[in-house]
Design an enzyme around this catalytic site. Structure first.
Site, PDB file in Angstrom:
ATOM      1  N   CYS A 101       0.800  -1.222   0.000  1.00 19.03           N
ATOM      2  CA  CYS A 101       0.000   0.000   0.000  1.00 19.03           C
ATOM      3  C   CYS A 101       0.837   1.279   0.000  1.00 19.03           C
ATOM      4  O   CYS A 101       0.433   2.280  -0.596  1.00 19.03           O
ATOM      5  CB  CYS A 101      -0.959  -0.003   1.188  1.00 19.03           C
ATOM      6  SG  CYS A 101      -0.180  -0.169   2.808  1.00 19.03           S
ATOM      7  N   CYS A 121      -3.694  -2.595  -0.849  1.00 18.80           N
ATOM      8  CA  CYS A 121      -2.721  -3.551  -0.322  1.00 18.80           C
ATOM      9  C   CYS A 121      -2.367  -4.656  -1.310  1.00 18.80           C
ATOM     10  O   CYS A 121      -1.595  -5.558  -0.983  1.00 18.80           O
ATOM     11  CB  CYS A 121      -3.261  -4.174   0.974  1.00 18.80           C
ATOM     12  SG  CYS A 121      -3.509  -2.963   2.294  1.00 18.80           S
ATOM     13  N   LYS A 123      -6.209  -9.182  10.437  1.00 22.03           N
ATOM     14  CA  LYS A 123      -6.123  -7.734  10.541  1.00 22.03           C
ATOM     15  C   LYS A 123      -7.501  -7.206  10.141  1.00 22.03           C
ATOM     16  O   LYS A 123      -7.878  -7.241   8.978  1.00 22.03           O
ATOM     17  CB  LYS A 123      -5.037  -7.200   9.600  1.00 22.03           C
ATOM     18  CG  LYS A 123      -4.929  -5.688   9.540  1.00 22.03           C
ATOM     19  CD  LYS A 123      -3.857  -5.298   8.531  1.00 22.03           C
ATOM     20  CE  LYS A 123      -3.755  -3.784   8.376  1.00 22.03           C
ATOM     21  NZ  LYS A 123      -2.720  -3.420   7.363  1.00 22.03           N
ATOM     22  N   ARG A 172     -10.711  -0.805   2.084  1.00 21.05           N
ATOM     23  CA  ARG A 172     -10.031  -2.096   2.172  1.00 21.05           C
ATOM     24  C   ARG A 172     -10.940  -3.198   2.726  1.00 21.05           C
ATOM     25  O   ARG A 172     -10.462  -4.241   3.154  1.00 21.05           O
ATOM     26  CB  ARG A 172      -8.776  -1.944   3.041  1.00 21.05           C
ATOM     27  CG  ARG A 172      -7.747  -1.010   2.388  1.00 21.05           C
ATOM     28  CD  ARG A 172      -6.502  -0.829   3.228  1.00 21.05           C
ATOM     29  NE  ARG A 172      -5.507  -0.068   2.482  1.00 21.05           N
ATOM     30  CZ  ARG A 172      -4.838   0.969   2.965  1.00 21.05           C
ATOM     31  NH1 ARG A 172      -5.039   1.384   4.203  1.00 21.05           N
ATOM     32  NH2 ARG A 172      -3.953   1.606   2.222  1.00 21.05           N
ATOM     33  N   LYS A 183      -4.890  -8.046  15.127  1.00 19.93           N
ATOM     34  CA  LYS A 183      -4.779  -6.598  14.989  1.00 19.93           C
ATOM     35  C   LYS A 183      -6.156  -6.029  14.630  1.00 19.93           C
ATOM     36  O   LYS A 183      -6.767  -6.509  13.664  1.00 19.93           O
ATOM     37  CB  LYS A 183      -3.766  -6.275  13.886  1.00 19.93           C
ATOM     38  CG  LYS A 183      -3.517  -4.806  13.639  1.00 19.93           C
ATOM     39  CD  LYS A 183      -2.470  -4.608  12.543  1.00 19.93           C
ATOM     40  CE  LYS A 183      -2.174  -3.124  12.325  1.00 19.93           C
ATOM     41  NZ  LYS A 183      -1.139  -2.917  11.290  1.00 19.93           N
ATOM     42  N   SER A 238      -2.488   2.324  16.221  1.00 20.41           N
ATOM     43  CA  SER A 238      -2.350   3.761  16.415  1.00 20.41           C
ATOM     44  C   SER A 238      -3.569   4.401  17.069  1.00 20.41           C
ATOM     45  O   SER A 238      -3.443   5.297  17.913  1.00 20.41           O
ATOM     46  CB  SER A 238      -2.062   4.435  15.075  1.00 20.41           C
ATOM     47  OG  SER A 238      -3.114   4.203  14.146  1.00 20.41           O
TER      48      SER A 238
END
Length: 328
Positions: free
Chosen positions: A123, A131, A198, A220, A251, A278
């Site tokens: 990405c 991705c 993910k 995505r 994740k 994050s």
């Protein structure tokens, strides 16, 4: 009161309280995500991630040396290039002069015993920010995408990475990467960590702002699983373990403790990792800044919860602070 109702006698003392935990936080379980710039002298604040910076190859030593001296054992390299020329083949991802490859080589030279894990994705280098490569109708072209991911993973292994972690979520990528590593003689030299899964979460926002890798169109969700898909998550975990993953990573982390716990049941012989992403980091920082809670207390609690769920590897932007806090 029945005898069986009296439990507090078992945890009335600080020592006996510690005995109630089946998981102890240790410094070696924490992995520090490092944002790598294509400016070799970069030392730039990241507004969306307070307390974090984008680093260049030439600034890594001064930044990491004191943290490693305090006990940091592993890092997770995340390429965040801003000047790279993106193209339809994501050519810059494994260019010998790419910031990620240069950072791997530099860290290997500076800190021979440091465990270096590296994110593998298209990405940041793909012209449209997705991705993988796409069919004309916007669907992921699986075959060429996984082949390219495998090539990049091998390049990072050759540069000196101890662990490669494909984060694209394309079907079959783990098998392709594993076979590529084996064929090149890296099957027993480089760990393969799978994001399994993910999720398509809203918690990646601060990193995407820092990395500038939001897709140019669409989203995505056609390849990252839905946040509520527990059954699909189970299938992904089992598939990736069967395809050769050495570590299973979930994740994000805090909203997905049930998936971490599920992974420990499904693949009990695999190390289980999780990524405090994050958005989770930014939320805890913001809450502490507003005086809602104490930062140290809440970060350690969050790590204890992840470990309690079954994670024995935790990727977190709080890793530097934890190297100090765990000594207190």
């Amino acid at each position: 009161m029945d005898i069986s109702s009296v439990l507090q006698g078992g945890y009335q003392h600080p020592v006996s309280r510690s005995w109630q935990s089946r998981c102890e936080l240790t410094k070696s379980m924490f992995m520090y995500p490092i944002l790598i710039s294509d400016d070799p002298d970069s030392n730039v604040d990241v507004p969306s991630l307070p307390g974090q910076r984008r680093w260049g190859v030439n600034t890594l030593e001064d930044f990491l040396s004191p943290i490693i001296q305090k006990g940091l054992k592993s890092v997770f390299i995340l390429g965040t290039p801003t000047k790279v020329e993106k193209d339809s083949q994501a050519s810059a991802a494994d260019d010998p002069n790419s910031p990620v490859i240069l950072a791997i080589q530099k860290l290997r030279e500076l800190f021979p015993s440091l465990y270096i894990a590296v994110d593998v994705c298209l990405c940041h280098y793909n012209i449209h920010g997705h991705c993988g490569f796409l069919h004309p109708d916007g669907v992921i072209n699986t075959e060429i995408s996984v082949a390219r991911i495998a090539d990049i993973a091998l390049a990072y292994a050759r540069a000196g990475a101890d662990c490669v972690a494909p984060s694209d979520m394309t079907d079959g990528r783990i098998k392709a990467v594993k076979q590529k590593l084996i064929d090149a003689g890296f099957g027993n030299r480089c760990t393969l960590m799978s994001f399994s899964p993910k999720f398509a979460t809203s918690l990646y926002g601060p990193f995407r702002s820092a990395a500038g890798n939001a897709p140019a169109f669409g989203d995505r969700q056609c390849y990252q699983p839905p946040v509520s898909a527990k059954g699909l998550a189970r299938r992904i975990i089992q598939r990736d373990a069967a395809e050769g993953a050495d570590i299973i990573m979930i994740k994000p982390a805090l909203f997905y403790l049930d998936i971490i716990a599920e992974a420990t049941r499904l693949v009990p012989d695999h190390p289980i990792a999780c990524a405090q992403v994050s958005g989770e980091y930014a939320m805890l920082r913001a809450g502490a800044a507003m005086g809602i809670f104490d930062l140290k207390t809440v970060v350690i609690e969050s790590a204890q919860c992840m470990a309690r769920a079954g994670a024995n590897i935790i990727s977190t932007y709080f890793a530097a602070e934890l190297m100090e806090w765990l000594d207190m």
